[in-house]
Design an enzyme around this catalytic site. Structure first.
Site, PDB file in Angstrom:
ATOM      1  N   GLY A   1       0.805  -1.221   0.000  1.00  0.00           N
ATOM      2  CA  GLY A   1       0.000   0.000   0.000  1.00  0.00           C
ATOM      3  C   GLY A   1       0.838   1.271   0.000  1.00  0.00           C
ATOM      4  O   GLY A   1       0.356   2.339   0.395  1.00  0.00           O
TER       5      GLY A   1
ATOM      6  N   HIS B   1      12.042   0.948   0.478  1.00  0.00           N
ATOM      7  CA  HIS B   1      11.648  -0.416   0.883  1.00  0.00           C
ATOM      8  C   HIS B   1      12.758  -1.047   1.740  1.00  0.00           C
ATOM      9  O   HIS B   1      12.696  -2.245   2.037  1.00  0.00           O
ATOM     10  CB  HIS B   1      11.463  -1.313  -0.343  1.00  0.00           C
ATOM     11  CG  HIS B   1      10.234  -1.026  -1.155  1.00  0.00           C
ATOM     12  ND1 HIS B   1       9.009  -0.764  -0.604  1.00  0.00           N
ATOM     13  CD2 HIS B   1      10.048  -0.998  -2.500  1.00  0.00           C
ATOM     14  CE1 HIS B   1       8.116  -0.581  -1.570  1.00  0.00           C
ATOM     15  NE2 HIS B   1       8.726  -0.711  -2.728  1.00  0.00           N
TER      16      HIS B   1
ATOM     17  N   ARG C   1       1.477  -5.337   5.286  1.00  0.00           N
ATOM     18  CA  ARG C   1       0.190  -5.916   4.889  1.00  0.00           C
ATOM     19  C   ARG C   1       0.267  -7.416   5.099  1.00  0.00           C
ATOM     20  O   ARG C   1       1.371  -7.988   4.993  1.00  0.00           O
ATOM     21  CB  ARG C   1      -0.005  -5.602   3.406  1.00  0.00           C
ATOM     22  CG  ARG C   1      -1.271  -6.065   2.785  1.00  0.00           C
ATOM     23  CD  ARG C   1      -1.275  -5.719   1.297  1.00  0.00           C
ATOM     24  NE  ARG C   1      -2.608  -5.844   0.733  1.00  0.00           N
ATOM     25  CZ  ARG C   1      -2.888  -5.702  -0.546  1.00  0.00           C
ATOM     26  NH1 ARG C   1      -1.925  -5.423  -1.419  1.00  0.00           N
ATOM     27  NH2 ARG C   1      -4.116  -5.823  -0.972  1.00  0.00           N
TER      28      ARG C   1
ATOM     29  N   SER D   1      -0.283  -9.838  -4.481  1.00  0.00           N
ATOM     30  CA  SER D   1      -0.095  -8.544  -5.140  1.00  0.00           C
ATOM     31  C   SER D   1       1.275  -8.484  -5.825  1.00  0.00           C
ATOM     32  O   SER D   1       1.401  -8.021  -6.962  1.00  0.00           O
ATOM     33  CB  SER D   1      -0.238  -7.418  -4.100  1.00  0.00           C
ATOM     34  OG  SER D   1      -0.196  -6.163  -4.719  1.00  0.00           O
TER      35      SER D   1
ATOM     36  N   GLY E   1      -6.951  -3.349  -4.757  1.00  0.00           N
ATOM     37  CA  GLY E   1      -7.006  -2.546  -3.536  1.00  0.00           C
ATOM     38  C   GLY E   1      -7.973  -3.065  -2.485  1.00  0.00           C
ATOM     39  O   GLY E   1      -8.633  -2.296  -1.809  1.00  0.00           O
TER      40      GLY E   1
HETATM   41  P1  A3P Z   1      -3.506  -5.240  -4.933  1.00  0.00           P
HETATM   42  O1  A3P Z   1      -2.511  -5.798  -5.892  1.00  0.00           O
HETATM   43  O2  A3P Z   1      -3.893  -6.238  -3.877  1.00  0.00           O
HETATM   44  O3  A3P Z   1      -4.702  -4.646  -5.589  1.00  0.00           O
HETATM   45  P2  A3P Z   1       2.249  -0.690  -3.411  1.00  0.00           P
HETATM   46  O4  A3P Z   1       1.676   0.661  -3.538  1.00  0.00           O
HETATM   47  O5  A3P Z   1       2.998  -0.901  -2.131  1.00  0.00           O
HETATM   48  O6  A3P Z   1       2.971  -1.109  -4.611  1.00  0.00           O
HETATM   49  O7  A3P Z   1       0.998  -1.676  -3.227  1.00  0.00           O
HETATM   50  C1  A3P Z   1       0.117  -1.888  -4.272  1.00  0.00           C
HETATM   51  C2  A3P Z   1      -1.167  -2.443  -3.706  1.00  0.00           C
HETATM   52  O8  A3P Z   1      -1.917  -1.365  -3.101  1.00  0.00           O
HETATM   53  C3  A3P Z   1      -2.050  -3.006  -4.781  1.00  0.00           C
HETATM   54  O9  A3P Z   1      -2.816  -4.038  -4.150  1.00  0.00           O
HETATM   55  C4  A3P Z   1      -2.891  -1.801  -5.148  1.00  0.00           C
HETATM   56  O10 A3P Z   1      -4.071  -2.124  -5.838  1.00  0.00           O
HETATM   57  C5  A3P Z   1      -3.170  -1.217  -3.776  1.00  0.00           C
HETATM   58  N1  A3P Z   1      -3.511   0.204  -3.817  1.00  0.00           N
HETATM   59  C6  A3P Z   1      -3.040   1.174  -4.639  1.00  0.00           C
HETATM   60  N2  A3P Z   1      -3.617   2.340  -4.383  1.00  0.00           N
HETATM   61  C7  A3P Z   1      -4.500   2.138  -3.369  1.00  0.00           C
HETATM   62  C8  A3P Z   1      -5.421   2.996  -2.675  1.00  0.00           C
HETATM   63  N3  A3P Z   1      -5.541   4.261  -2.965  1.00  0.00           N
HETATM   64  N4  A3P Z   1      -6.160   2.437  -1.687  1.00  0.00           N
HETATM   65  C9  A3P Z   1      -6.041   1.127  -1.375  1.00  0.00           C
HETATM   66  N5  A3P Z   1      -5.205   0.274  -2.010  1.00  0.00           N
HETATM   67  C10 A3P Z   1      -4.429   0.775  -2.984  1.00  0.00           C
END
Ligand code: A3P
Length: 332
Positions: free
Chosen positions: A80, A144, A166, A174, A300
């Site tokens: 996230g 990271h 997470r 993801s 998400g």
């Molecule tokens: P999913 O692949 O489960 O959908 P990061 O930003 O650390 O790369 O993580 C990406 C994950 O956060 C993805 O999860 C993405 O869809 C989700 N994500 C991106 N923007 C978001 C938002 N505004 N609110 C909630 N989840 C979000």
């Protein structure tokens, strides 16, 4: 390491564009195949793709002026980061951009542009050391990196660290989707089973996942004024509570008037998956490191891993998590 023509492939896959120092180090490090670029290298206990390792070394060496006023967003990949970057940026800049849905930078810029990664963006070029002195305070960066590998000046300063993780099941799914999307050549897609084995064995980007979380969990208990630990699931369940806590932690709490005027709700709405993922800027365009903006927005939601993992896989991840984190009082 491969030596492909560099203009044909995105920067994050350009494995030959690393310094001699990095190449020499790589020759001494444990190596594994998989996930994104051709190899992962284990450095200080954690795994990085080649180009990322260059950035890790460079920011450890050159990011030596962390300020007490800096705010560093630290995450395990796919927990996230994009969301937390948007929320923190909107929080800190709420007085500058009171009309959130008219002229806010988040409407035209991807969150990773507004809050750059140290090792994947600012310090990713072997020949360039950025001058960050002119950035107004509070400077907002992200990484990271695990706690053990943070640049010394980050450890020594009183900067604030916002750590987000997470649950490993959703993180894994993801990451699996993300890396397959970024691999470019559809022919060599990572299989779910093979990636799962690697993830469980700790071999994933910035993994082992559990050691990453544990490092920050322990430090957040020892240094509660410096490190705030958040969980994606909590943010989804009670976003306004987490945002208020975050605001207090970084020293800019919401006033009663702001709460009454709906500022918290506006920030949450602006940074919601629905709004961000549908903005033109996030549907097209790329980061300076080459990843497409849209790769950061998939679903998400919490629990999507149930649609991919078998009951045995779920049990296996739960057992590892309990063994490695539950013992220290940490649960998702
Ligand atoms: P999913 O692949 O489960 O959908 P990061 O930003 O650390 O790369 O993580 C990406 C994950 O956060 C993805 O999860 C993405 O869809 C989700 N994500 C991106 N923007 C978001 C938002 N505004 N609110 C909630 N989840 C979000």
């Amino acid at each position: 390491m491969s030596s492909q023509p560099n203009n044909a492939i995105p920067k994050y896959l350009q494995e030959s564009e690393v310094s001699q120092e990095c190449k020499d180090l790589i020759a001494t490090l444990p190596m594994e195949k998989g996930w994104l670029a051709s190899h992962l290298h284990q450095y200080q206990g954690f795994w990085y793709f080649t180009r990322q390792l260059q950035g890790v070394l460079s920011c450890q060496k050159h990011f030596n002026n962390s300020l007490n006023s800096d705010i560093l967003i630290v995450t395990t990949p796919k927990s996230g980061t994009t969301w937390l970057k948007a929320l923190t940026f909107a929080l800190l800049n709420r007085h500058k951009y009171p009309k959130m849905f008219e002229n806010h930078p988040l409407l035209t810029k991807n969150p990773h542009f507004l809050v750059p990664f140290l090792e994947l963006d600012l310090y990713n070029d072997k020949d360039l050391v950025p001058d960050l002195n002119s950035i107004p305070s509070p400077r907002l960066f992200s990484t990271h990196l695990p706690y053990v590998s943070l640049p010394k000046s980050v450890i020594d300063s009183n900067c604030k660290i916002l750590y987000l993780c997470r649950n490993p099941k959703d993180t894994f799914i993801s990451l699996w989707h993300f890396t397959n999307k970024l691999k470019l050549d559809g022919t060599s897609t990572n299989s779910l089973e093979d990636s799962f084995k690697k993830f469980c064995n700790g071999v994933s980007i910035c993994g082992p996942f559990w050691e990453h979380v544990l490092g920050y969990w322990k430090e957040s208990l020892d240094q509660p004024k410096k490190i705030m630990l958040m969980r994606y699931e909590e943010m989804k369940k009670n976003p306004s509570f987490v945002l208020k806590e975050l605001a207090r932690f970084v020293g800019c709490p919401f006033s009663k008037e702001e709460e009454d005027e709906g500022v918290i709700d506006d920030i949450l709405k602006l940074c919601s998956f629905k709004i961000l993922s549908n903005l033109e800027v996030n549907k097209k365009g790329k980061l300076s490191s080459g990843e497409e903006h849209r790769a950061f927005f998939r679903l998400g939601e919490v629990g999507d891993s149930n649609n991919y993992l078998t009951a045995e896989m779920i049990e296996q991840l739960d057992i590892i998590t309990e063994k490695k984190l539950g013992h220290y009082g940490f649960r998702f």
